[in-house]
Design a protein around this motif. Structure first.
Motif, PDB file in Angstrom:
ATOM      1  N   TYR A 116     153.612 129.337  -4.495  1.00 47.58           N
ATOM      2  CA  TYR A 116     154.082 128.072  -4.135  1.00 47.58           C
ATOM      3  C   TYR A 116     153.341 127.266  -3.297  1.00 47.58           C
ATOM      4  N   HIS A 117     152.714 127.793  -2.265  1.00 42.67           N
ATOM      5  CA  HIS A 117     151.836 127.027  -1.568  1.00 42.67           C
ATOM      6  C   HIS A 117     150.581 126.817  -2.169  1.00 42.67           C
ATOM      7  N   HIS A 120     150.861 123.671  -4.153  1.00 40.99           N
ATOM      8  CA  HIS A 120     151.481 122.467  -3.585  1.00 40.99           C
ATOM      9  C   HIS A 120     152.814 122.201  -4.124  1.00 40.99           C
ATOM     10  N   ASP A 122     155.427 122.498  -2.845  1.00 43.06           N
ATOM     11  CA  ASP A 122     156.248 122.174  -1.463  1.00 43.06           C
ATOM     12  C   ASP A 122     156.166 120.680  -1.332  1.00 43.06           C
ATOM     13  N   ASP A 123     155.579 119.795  -2.019  1.00 44.72           N
ATOM     14  CA  ASP A 123     155.468 118.449  -1.766  1.00 44.72           C
ATOM     15  C   ASP A 123     156.481 117.557  -2.249  1.00 44.72           C
ATOM     16  N   GLY A 124     157.481 118.202  -2.895  1.00 47.38           N
ATOM     17  CA  GLY A 124     158.700 117.498  -3.366  1.00 47.38           C
ATOM     18  C   GLY A 124     158.564 116.789  -4.798  1.00 47.38           C
ATOM     19  N   SER A 125     157.611 116.689  -5.212  1.00 46.62           N
ATOM     20  CA  SER A 125     157.481 116.136  -6.451  1.00 46.62           C
ATOM     21  C   SER A 125     157.753 116.788  -7.678  1.00 46.62           C
ATOM     22  N   GLU A 126     158.346 118.114  -7.668  1.00 43.28           N
ATOM     23  CA  GLU A 126     158.689 118.492  -8.852  1.00 43.28           C
ATOM     24  C   GLU A 126     160.313 119.061  -8.534  1.00 43.28           C
TER      25      GLU A 126
END
Length: 369
Positions: A116-117, A120, A122-126
């Motif tokens: 998950y990290h 990336h 966790d950047d909210g784009s998906e």
């Protein structure tokens, strides 16, 4: 592809040596150290009893190593509830929305969090469905392996299963939930002629008055529990059950690894105690009756116990107070020159293991070896 119940059998004649390990939870270094300690060779039968994923920080490496071991026809790898959860979370679209909750509450370490990290995500784009697809694609090889694992193994006079079986002769018809997640198997028992060997719940749950993660061999119940709490309990060990059959006679031996620093006791300590108390699963809620600078006097209602709990082990949630984990108020008496295994230091006191007993001693009485 979701894990579906698959049941396998193995019947052999003659002498054999069999090693059973459960609930590795991504602790590959411990697993390798344990295999070395029991002198495992490819001539041994090896059974990995599920839950080798999640909770640790070497999950992907552990999956690859377990897969490598499984190439040996004498190695059997079974699914546990953590393999099932990992598989379901990444392959069932309806569960995509549960990924944030899983990361927050279920697995503070593990391969889902790592990837998950790494990607990336966790950047909210998906969208969460997009997150699920990317995680599944990255972990495609690992999911492929765990999704085909069996859930039970009948090996001569033994049945191996992660959590337990229902009280029925056709144990293979037990629900998948029972096989992988049953909470009270040791208490409720079974009706089979075979001895059933399980992991899933740390054995410390079954010791009422002290913290102990040793293997439980109950020949009357025909149940053996082997989970030492690795990745789950603050006080834990990774256990191995060794079964040796010679001339049709069965002998059990137990080994474990518990990588903890060793400290000398540098002064005689005497702490008279009339009673020793333990808090354990599932009775963690307590009432603080009197706060202290180091320990607070607490009451545990279900077990009717009053005991001193180290302040660092107390936490608040929704206006209630809980003890953080399995806990004992045992104050250690010992002689200078003896040694302890150090679990942690909490202000003036150290939480240690002394002669297989977990308890407290002032840190000033200890010196690192």
């Amino acid at each position: 592809m979701m894990i579906t119940p698959k049941h396998i059998k193995k019947s052999i004649k003659g002498d054999y040596r069999l090693i059973v390990i459960s609930d590795i939870h991504g602790h590959l270094d411990r697993f390798k150290a344990l295999l070395q300690k029991v002198k495992y060779t490819p001539d041994d039968y090896l059974i990995i009893l599920g839950d080798f994923v999640e909770k640790g920080d070497q999950v992907i490496e552990t999956i690859h190593y377990v897969k490598q071991l499984s190439q040996n026809k004498r190695t059997f790898v079974l699914a546990g509830n953590c393999e099932w959860a990992l598989d379901a979370l990444l392959t069932v679209p309806e569960l995509a929305g549960q990924i944030p909750q899983y990361l927050e509450r279920v697995s503070t370490n593990g391969c889902i969090r790592d990837v998950y990290h790494l990607l990336h995500l966790d950047d909210g784009s998906e969208t969460m469905l997009g997150v699920q697809k990317k995680l599944a694609e990255y972990l495609k090889e690992e999911i492929q392996f765990i999704s085909h694992l069996p859930v039970t193994l009948k090996f001569n006079q033994f049945i191996f299963v992660h959590a337990g079986v229902e009280k029925r002769k056709d144990y293979q018809e037990s629900s998948l939930s029972s096989l992988l997640e049953m909470q009270y198997f040791y208490d409720e028992g079974h009706i089979l002629d075979e001895t059933v060997i399980v992991g899933h719940l740390p054995t410390s749950n079954y010791f009422a008055d002290h913290i102990c993660n040793d293997i439980i061999i109950d020949q009357k119940k025909k149940i053996i529990c082997i989970d030492g709490g690795t990745g789950v309990k603050a006080v834990s060990q990774l256990n191995a059950l060794i079964i040796e059959s010679q001339n049709n006679q069965i002998q059990y031996t137990c080994e474990h690894v518990q990588p903890l620093p060793i400290y000398w006791i540098i002064e005689d300590v005497y702490e008279p105690m009339e009673y020793v108390h333990k808090i354990g699963y599932p009775h963690f809620e307590v009432k603080v009756e009197k706060s202290g600078s180091q320990f607070s006097e607490c009451y545990q209602a279900e077990t009717h116990q009053r005991l001193l709990i180290k302040n660092e082990f107390l936490y608040q949630k929704k206006n209630k107070t809980y003890c953080l984990d399995d806990y004992t108020d045992f104050m250690i008496s010992a002689l200078s020159g003896e040694y302890v295994k150090l679990l942690g230091v909490y202000d003036e006191y150290a939480y240690v293991i002394y002669k297989n007993q977990v308890g407290w001693i002032k840190y000033e009485y200890l010196k690192a070896i």
